[in-house]
Design an enzyme around this catalytic site. Structure first.
Site, PDB file in Angstrom:
ATOM      1  N   CYS A 108       0.842  -1.275   0.228  1.00  0.00           N
ATOM      2  CA  CYS A 108      -0.053  -0.124  -0.019  1.00  0.00           C
ATOM      3  C   CYS A 108       0.808   1.074   0.237  1.00  0.00           C
ATOM      4  O   CYS A 108       1.494   1.507  -0.998  1.00  0.00           O
ATOM      5  CB  CYS A 108      -0.967   0.006   1.157  1.00  0.00           C
ATOM      6  SG  CYS A 108      -2.358   0.864   0.943  1.00  0.00           S
ATOM      7  N   HIS A 121      -3.363  -4.711   1.818  1.00  0.00           N
ATOM      8  CA  HIS A 121      -2.934  -5.122   3.146  1.00  0.00           C
ATOM      9  C   HIS A 121      -2.806  -6.454   3.315  1.00  0.00           C
ATOM     10  O   HIS A 121      -3.530  -7.126   4.243  1.00  0.00           O
ATOM     11  CB  HIS A 121      -3.389  -4.302   4.344  1.00  0.00           C
ATOM     12  CG  HIS A 121      -3.197  -2.661   4.353  1.00  0.00           C
ATOM     13  ND1 HIS A 121      -2.498  -2.145   5.562  1.00  0.00           N
ATOM     14  CD2 HIS A 121      -3.773  -1.890   3.799  1.00  0.00           C
ATOM     15  CE1 HIS A 121      -2.337  -0.834   5.228  1.00  0.00           C
ATOM     16  NE2 HIS A 121      -3.210  -0.621   4.247  1.00  0.00           N
ATOM     17  N   GLU A 146      -1.371  -8.080   5.432  1.00  0.00           N
ATOM     18  CA  GLU A 146      -0.773  -8.393   6.954  1.00  0.00           C
ATOM     19  C   GLU A 146      -2.093  -8.554   7.727  1.00  0.00           C
ATOM     20  O   GLU A 146      -2.089  -8.733   9.065  1.00  0.00           O
ATOM     21  CB  GLU A 146       0.141  -7.417   7.478  1.00  0.00           C
ATOM     22  CG  GLU A 146      -0.291  -6.265   7.761  1.00  0.00           C
ATOM     23  CD  GLU A 146      -0.645  -5.085   6.798  1.00  0.00           C
ATOM     24  OE1 GLU A 146      -0.620  -5.669   5.463  1.00  0.00           O
ATOM     25  OE2 GLU A 146      -0.918  -3.963   6.985  1.00  0.00           O
TER      26      GLU A 146
HETATM   27  N1  GLN Z   1      -3.525   6.472   0.699  1.00  0.00           N
HETATM   28  C1  GLN Z   1      -2.347   6.163   1.416  1.00  0.00           C
HETATM   29  C2  GLN Z   1      -1.154   6.932   0.667  1.00  0.00           C
HETATM   30  O1  GLN Z   1      -1.446   7.607  -0.233  1.00  0.00           O
HETATM   31  C3  GLN Z   1      -1.957   4.631   1.328  1.00  0.00           C
HETATM   32  C4  GLN Z   1      -3.027   3.907   2.217  1.00  0.00           C
HETATM   33  C5  GLN Z   1      -2.489   2.837   2.889  1.00  0.00           C
HETATM   34  O2  GLN Z   1      -1.461   2.450   2.907  1.00  0.00           O
HETATM   35  N2  GLN Z   1      -3.421   1.977   3.466  1.00  0.00           N
HETATM   36  O3  GLN Z   1      -0.090   6.805   1.293  1.00  0.00           O
END
Ligand code: GLN
Length: 195
Positions: free
Chosen positions: A79, A170, A172
């Site tokens: 992410c 995610h 995890e």
């Molecule tokens: N929206 C976040 C970003 O732009 C990422 C979101 C996340 O890691 N769950 O960094």
């Protein structure tokens, strides 16, 4: 035993530690850049990439992270972590670590779908992976050496380029540790190459 670092500046750190341990490896929460020498691979967790970048700069981590990326040791960005690895972030002039040949768009699943779960077929990992997306980015474009591992609604959400692994979701946050296990295997392979 394989030692996997989890960058511990911000975000979903503890869950990654538990997932690494469930895969039979040792997890090390990385709070000081000197600790990077101790680990065989590094997970960049989800969270908020702009906040993480601020802390990376505050604690003077960026050069060490770039060196780590050049050392041949695998890195896994989940992410926000994927955003840190990407060499291009749509709408921004500069990448962060910028070592993976992918263009990412932040928060690209729309406000009304801030978070959702989807079943993914991840090549070489699982055909039925329950993936949790939270304000997730996606990969808009991937270079020719990038292997696309999973798509959701036609969008790339997991990819690998050599020793770099990235996903939009995610892995995890559930007790399905197969993607983390895949990363641990990448580390084992890389150790055979490095040693
Ligand atoms: N929206 C976040 C970003 O732009 C990422 C979101 C996340 O890691 N769950 O960094």
């Amino acid at each position: 035993m394989i030692k996997v670092g989890v960058l511990g500046l911000q975000g979903a750190v503890r869950e990654h530690v538990l997932s690494v341990e469930a895969c039979g490896a040792e997890a090390v929460v990385i709070k000081r850049k000197g600790q990077l020498d101790e680990v065989d691979g590094l997970i960049l967790p989800g969270g908020e990439s702009t906040t993480m970048r601020r802390l990376i700069d505050k604690y003077d981590f960026m050069d060490s992270l770039k060196e780590f990326a050049q050392s041949g040791k695998p890195m896994f960005g989940t992410c926000a972590g994927l955003i840190l690895l990407a060499n291009n972030i749509i709408g921004y002039d500069e990448p962060h670590i910028g070592v993976m040949d992918v263009h990412v768009e932040r928060n690209s699943f729309g406000r009304q779908r801030e978070s959702f779960e989807a079943d993914l077929d991840i090549a070489g990992v699982a055909e039925d992976f329950a993936a949790v997306f939270i304000r997730a980015p996606h990969i808009v474009e991937a270079g020719e050496n990038v292997e696309i591992l999973a798509k959701h609604n036609g969008r790339i959400v997991a990819a690998r380029e050599g020793r770099f692994l990235g996903c939009s979701f995610h892995p995890e946050l559930t007790d399905d540790h197969r993607l983390t296990g895949y990363f641990v295997e990448m580390i084992k392979e890389s150790k055979q190459l490095i040693v």
